[in-house]
Design an enzyme around this catalytic site. Structure first.
Site, PDB file in Angstrom:
ATOM      1  N   HIS A 164      82.080  93.119   0.532  1.00 50.22           N
ATOM      2  CA  HIS A 164      82.529  91.772   0.322  1.00 50.22           C
ATOM      3  C   HIS A 164      81.125  91.253  -0.713  1.00 50.22           C
ATOM      4  O   HIS A 164      80.719  90.115  -0.642  1.00 50.22           O
ATOM      5  CB  HIS A 164      82.144  90.939   1.630  1.00 50.22           C
ATOM      6  CG  HIS A 164      83.672  91.083   2.343  1.00 50.22           C
ATOM      7  ND1 HIS A 164      83.502  91.169   3.875  1.00 50.22           N
ATOM      8  CD2 HIS A 164      84.800  91.231   2.002  1.00 50.22           C
ATOM      9  CE1 HIS A 164      84.847  91.075   4.196  1.00 50.22           C
ATOM     10  NE2 HIS A 164      85.441  91.228   3.402  1.00 50.22           N
TER      11      HIS A 164
ATOM     12  N   ASP B  10      95.780  86.623  13.536  1.00 43.29           N
ATOM     13  CA  ASP B  10      95.526  85.289  12.539  1.00 43.29           C
ATOM     14  C   ASP B  10      95.053  84.249  13.295  1.00 43.29           C
ATOM     15  O   ASP B  10      95.438  84.075  14.578  1.00 43.29           O
ATOM     16  CB  ASP B  10      96.917  85.017  12.196  1.00 43.29           C
ATOM     17  CG  ASP B  10      97.005  83.856  10.956  1.00 43.29           C
ATOM     18  OD1 ASP B  10      96.487  83.036  11.402  1.00 43.29           O
ATOM     19  OD2 ASP B  10      97.278  84.175  10.043  1.00 43.29           O
TER      20      ASP B  10
ATOM     21  N   GLY C 294      86.303  80.973   7.341  1.00 47.10           N
ATOM     22  CA  GLY C 294      85.115  80.098   7.285  1.00 47.10           C
ATOM     23  C   GLY C 294      85.413  78.851   6.645  1.00 47.10           C
ATOM     24  O   GLY C 294      84.875  77.737   6.889  1.00 47.10           O
TER      25      GLY C 294
ATOM     26  N   ARG D 202      89.837  94.927  13.548  1.00 42.26           N
ATOM     27  CA  ARG D 202      88.993  95.796  13.447  1.00 42.26           C
ATOM     28  C   ARG D 202      87.933  95.564  14.405  1.00 42.26           C
ATOM     29  O   ARG D 202      87.446  94.359  14.866  1.00 42.26           O
ATOM     30  CB  ARG D 202      88.063  95.864  12.155  1.00 42.26           C
ATOM     31  CG  ARG D 202      88.893  96.373  11.002  1.00 42.26           C
ATOM     32  CD  ARG D 202      88.362  96.505   9.698  1.00 42.26           C
ATOM     33  NE  ARG D 202      89.206  96.372   8.673  1.00 42.26           N
ATOM     34  CZ  ARG D 202      88.514  95.685   7.519  1.00 42.26           C
ATOM     35  NH1 ARG D 202      87.388  95.361   7.174  1.00 42.26           N
ATOM     36  NH2 ARG D 202      89.571  95.623   6.223  1.00 42.26           N
TER      37      ARG D 202
ATOM     38  N   GLU E 149      85.850  85.332  -5.652  1.00 38.77           N
ATOM     39  CA  GLU E 149      85.627  86.894  -6.197  1.00 38.77           C
ATOM     40  C   GLU E 149      85.842  87.116  -7.624  1.00 38.77           C
ATOM     41  O   GLU E 149      85.140  87.691  -8.217  1.00 38.77           O
ATOM     42  CB  GLU E 149      86.018  87.646  -5.176  1.00 38.77           C
ATOM     43  CG  GLU E 149      85.285  87.873  -3.953  1.00 38.77           C
ATOM     44  CD  GLU E 149      85.974  88.278  -2.756  1.00 38.77           C
ATOM     45  OE1 GLU E 149      87.026  87.428  -2.121  1.00 38.77           O
ATOM     46  OE2 GLU E 149      85.626  89.430  -2.078  1.00 38.77           O
TER      47      GLU E 149
ATOM     48  N   LEU F 202      84.285  85.054   6.274  1.00 41.85           N
ATOM     49  CA  LEU F 202      85.302  85.282   7.716  1.00 41.85           C
ATOM     50  C   LEU F 202      86.859  85.119   7.044  1.00 41.85           C
ATOM     51  O   LEU F 202      87.345  84.006   6.894  1.00 41.85           O
ATOM     52  CB  LEU F 202      84.877  84.244   8.620  1.00 41.85           C
ATOM     53  CG  LEU F 202      83.529  83.958   8.843  1.00 41.85           C
ATOM     54  CD1 LEU F 202      83.470  82.837   9.850  1.00 41.85           C
ATOM     55  CD2 LEU F 202      82.952  85.212   9.449  1.00 41.85           C
ATOM     56  N   GLY F 203      87.336  86.468   6.718  1.00 39.62           N
ATOM     57  CA  GLY F 203      88.765  86.316   6.473  1.00 39.62           C
ATOM     58  C   GLY F 203      89.423  87.262   7.494  1.00 39.62           C
ATOM     59  O   GLY F 203      88.743  87.370   8.653  1.00 39.62           O
TER      60      GLY F 203
ATOM     61  N   LYS G 191      96.642  92.223  -6.551  1.00 41.60           N
ATOM     62  CA  LYS G 191      96.436  90.574  -6.859  1.00 41.60           C
ATOM     63  C   LYS G 191      95.771  90.578  -8.468  1.00 41.60           C
ATOM     64  O   LYS G 191      95.003  91.520  -8.886  1.00 41.60           O
ATOM     65  CB  LYS G 191      95.198  90.131  -5.778  1.00 41.60           C
ATOM     66  CG  LYS G 191      95.875  90.125  -4.374  1.00 41.60           C
ATOM     67  CD  LYS G 191      94.787  89.513  -3.644  1.00 41.60           C
ATOM     68  CE  LYS G 191      95.162  89.595  -1.984  1.00 41.60           C
ATOM     69  NZ  LYS G 191      94.270  89.755  -1.033  1.00 41.60           N
TER      70      LYS G 191
ATOM     71  N   ASN H 254      88.475  77.198   6.414  1.00 39.67           N
ATOM     72  CA  ASN H 254      89.493  76.401   7.072  1.00 39.67           C
ATOM     73  C   ASN H 254      89.448  76.167   8.624  1.00 39.67           C
ATOM     74  O   ASN H 254      89.851  75.014   9.136  1.00 39.67           O
ATOM     75  CB  ASN H 254      90.795  77.087   6.991  1.00 39.67           C
ATOM     76  CG  ASN H 254      91.437  77.117   5.542  1.00 39.67           C
ATOM     77  OD1 ASN H 254      91.445  75.852   4.967  1.00 39.67           O
ATOM     78  ND2 ASN H 254      91.392  78.368   4.889  1.00 39.67           N
TER      79      ASN H 254
HETATM   80  P1  ADP Z   1      91.618  88.233   3.405  1.00 32.96           P
HETATM   81  O1  ADP Z   1      90.566  88.748   4.009  1.00 32.96           O
HETATM   82  O2  ADP Z   1      92.965  88.917   3.692  1.00 32.96           O
HETATM   83  O3  ADP Z   1      91.444  87.749   2.075  1.00 32.96           O
HETATM   84  P2  ADP Z   1      91.651  85.214   3.958  1.00 32.96           P
HETATM   85  O4  ADP Z   1      90.114  85.274   3.698  1.00 32.96           O
HETATM   86  O5  ADP Z   1      92.811  84.669   3.472  1.00 32.96           O
HETATM   87  O6  ADP Z   1      91.988  87.123   4.284  1.00 32.96           O
HETATM   88  O7  ADP Z   1      91.473  84.843   5.706  1.00 32.96           O
HETATM   89  C1  ADP Z   1      92.660  84.970   6.503  1.00 32.96           C
HETATM   90  C2  ADP Z   1      92.499  84.347   7.965  1.00 32.96           C
HETATM   91  O8  ADP Z   1      92.151  82.985   7.380  1.00 32.96           O
HETATM   92  C3  ADP Z   1      93.529  84.409   8.925  1.00 32.96           C
HETATM   93  O9  ADP Z   1      92.946  84.850  10.131  1.00 32.96           O
HETATM   94  C4  ADP Z   1      94.005  82.965   8.850  1.00 32.96           C
HETATM   95  O10 ADP Z   1      94.380  82.647  10.218  1.00 32.96           O
HETATM   96  C5  ADP Z   1      92.677  82.289   8.631  1.00 32.96           C
HETATM   97  N1  ADP Z   1      93.128  80.737   8.037  1.00 32.96           N
HETATM   98  C6  ADP Z   1      93.640  80.475   7.048  1.00 32.96           C
HETATM   99  N2  ADP Z   1      93.916  79.169   7.045  1.00 32.96           N
HETATM  100  C7  ADP Z   1      93.489  78.500   8.433  1.00 32.96           C
HETATM  101  C8  ADP Z   1      93.170  77.284   9.265  1.00 32.96           C
HETATM  102  N3  ADP Z   1      93.618  76.248   8.540  1.00 32.96           N
HETATM  103  N4  ADP Z   1      92.508  77.341  10.329  1.00 32.96           N
HETATM  104  C9  ADP Z   1      92.167  78.388  10.810  1.00 32.96           C
HETATM  105  N5  ADP Z   1      92.386  79.669  10.187  1.00 32.96           N
HETATM  106  C10 ADP Z   1      92.947  79.746   8.862  1.00 32.96           C
END
Ligand code: ADP
Length: 410
Positions: free
Chosen positions: A180, A283, A333, A241, A385, A209-210, A14, A335
């Protein structure tokens, strides 16, 4: 000064290019499926639409060559010459006990990173591959390593030590490191700015929360505890995990299912968490859909996920002896109004609570979703970040130039 920020994973790179003089991003994108068939470069100049290029991209050198060439391309580019990239900031996952802040990369730093590969075998080798590739492609420009672990180096010994024989800590650095860090630092700092308070006066709990997820307790501007530990496996239930569990479970399952070390590691890292409990998806969007349709295991995964977050918020408020703000960030977190609402249920007794309307209407933008009478503020803050890495790189490179000037003027 233009700074290229790189985050190199096993099969992805990225990137984001910043113009630090203007304080703006010029372009960002990623290369995915490196070394597999159908690799794709997605590139988005700040002021133009996204473009995608696919082809065979065999390794990190080829990936970064493609990134540099699209940054220079007549149609999609944002700079004229390679020399317009003045420095590179690399995300490095693990800095061990040695690197407690960002550092200028040189041969000695690379040697130390090589020596600590055992601490993060799934991450650091790819980060280092990205650094070596950049050195080949961009030559002798300054590069800075910014560590995920660094912000957590202030965690006190009683919070980072595990209840294991102390000799294991001394011999193998078995302790909590936390990850993180750049995200927790960024959103905690932003929270203080939004609340118009001094960072050093606040107790903040940051929930990143990703796909991976962690919580940090930020007390008077310093991380004093965090849920990820020796590796990013500990703590919250994540996409794939497990997070916290009785360590005896894995010994038992390895015996019952005759799992090898590798299989056990895969089970805990790839087949557990939300996907493991629900059997639906890792997801959160899929999980919410399935829950809506009445899938009980999706409901269970969602409830367990939110409950674990709530427990951490509780324990960290006690660890800090107070709480001023809770911050939600990361894809979920930022969305998921459902996750925020569930986590924040029944928190009025500690002076926290959210306004349903504000929670429902915010869309991944900075917002205060607290109920009007809440003493503890609840904020949604999209993480950045890359910006932290760019700023750290600018500071270190600037300091290095100053040091050189002082030396030559002596
Ligand atoms: P990473 O840790 O790979 O950077 P992200 O921070 O992009 O991941 O977070 C990915 C998560 O965010 C996935 O579980 C995805 O379902 C969730 N997510 C993204 N958009 C939404 C949304 N509109 N509602 C609920 N969850 C969402």
């Amino acid at each position: 000064m233009n700074i290229l920020v790189l985050n190199c994973g096993s099969s992805s790179v990225k990137y984001q290019l910043f113009n630090m003089d203007e304080g703006i991003p010029l372009a960002k994108g990623d290369v995915t499926r490196i070394g597999m068939s159908g690799a794709v470069l997605s590139h988005k100049p700040f002021d133009r639409p996204m473009t995608k290029v696919s082809g065979d991209i065999l390794d990190h050198i080829m990936a970064i060559e493609h990134v540099v060439s699209i940054l220079l391309s007549p149609n999609h580019g944002v700079i004229k010459d390679k020399s317009d990239i003045h420095a590179v900031g690399h995300r490095v996952v693990h800095g061990g006990e040695m690197f407690t802040s960002s550092t200028l990369i040189n041969e000695e730093v690379m040697m130390h990173l090589r020596n600590m590969i055992e601490l993060a075998p799934l991450h650091n080798p790819h980060n280092m591959r990205g650094i070596s590739a950049c050195q080949k492609i961009l030559g002798d420009i300054p590069m800075v390593a910014v560590f995920d672990t660094a912000f957590h180096h202030t965690i006190p010994d009683y919070a980072y030590i595990y209840g294991l024989p102390y000799v294991l800590y001394k011999k193998y650095q078995i302790r909590r490191f936390g990850f993180h860090g750049t995200s927790h630092y960024y959103v905690a700092h932003r929270a203080a700015e939004i609340l118009n308070r001094k960072f050093e006066d606040l107790n903040i709990i940051t929930c990143h929360l990703g796909n991976g997820a962690s919580i940090a307790a930020v007390h008077k501007g310093k991380s004093v505890d965090t849920s990820m530990g020796f590796t990013p496996l500990e703590g919250l239930i994540m996409g794939t995990r497990s997070g916290d569990m009785d360590p005896a479970i894995i010994l038992r399952i390895m015996g019952l299912e005759e799992l090898s070390l590798h299989e056990a590691r895969t089970l805990l890292n790839k087949h557990s968490g939300l996907i493991g409990i629900s059997g639906v998806s890792s997801d959160m969007r899929d999980l919410l859909e399935a829950k809506k349709e009445g899938n009980n295991r999706a409901r269970l995964a969602f409830d367990a996920y939110c409950y674990r977050i709530k427990k951490y918020i509780g324990s960290y408020s006690f660890a800090m002896a107070g709480l001023d703000a809770i911050v939600f960030t990361g894809g979920i977190g930022e969305n998921s109004k459902e996750v925020r609402a569930k986590v924040m249920e029944d928190m009025d007794w500690i002076g926290a609570g959210i306004d349903a309307e504000k929670n429902n209407s915010t869309k991944a933008i900075e917002s205060d979703i607290s109920s009007s009478d809440a003493k503890v503020r609840t904020l949604v803050i999209p993480t950045n970040e890359e910006l932290v890495i760019a700023r750290e790189t600018q500071n270190i490179v600037g300091k290095n130039v100053q040091d050189k000037e002082v030396k030559t003027s002596r």
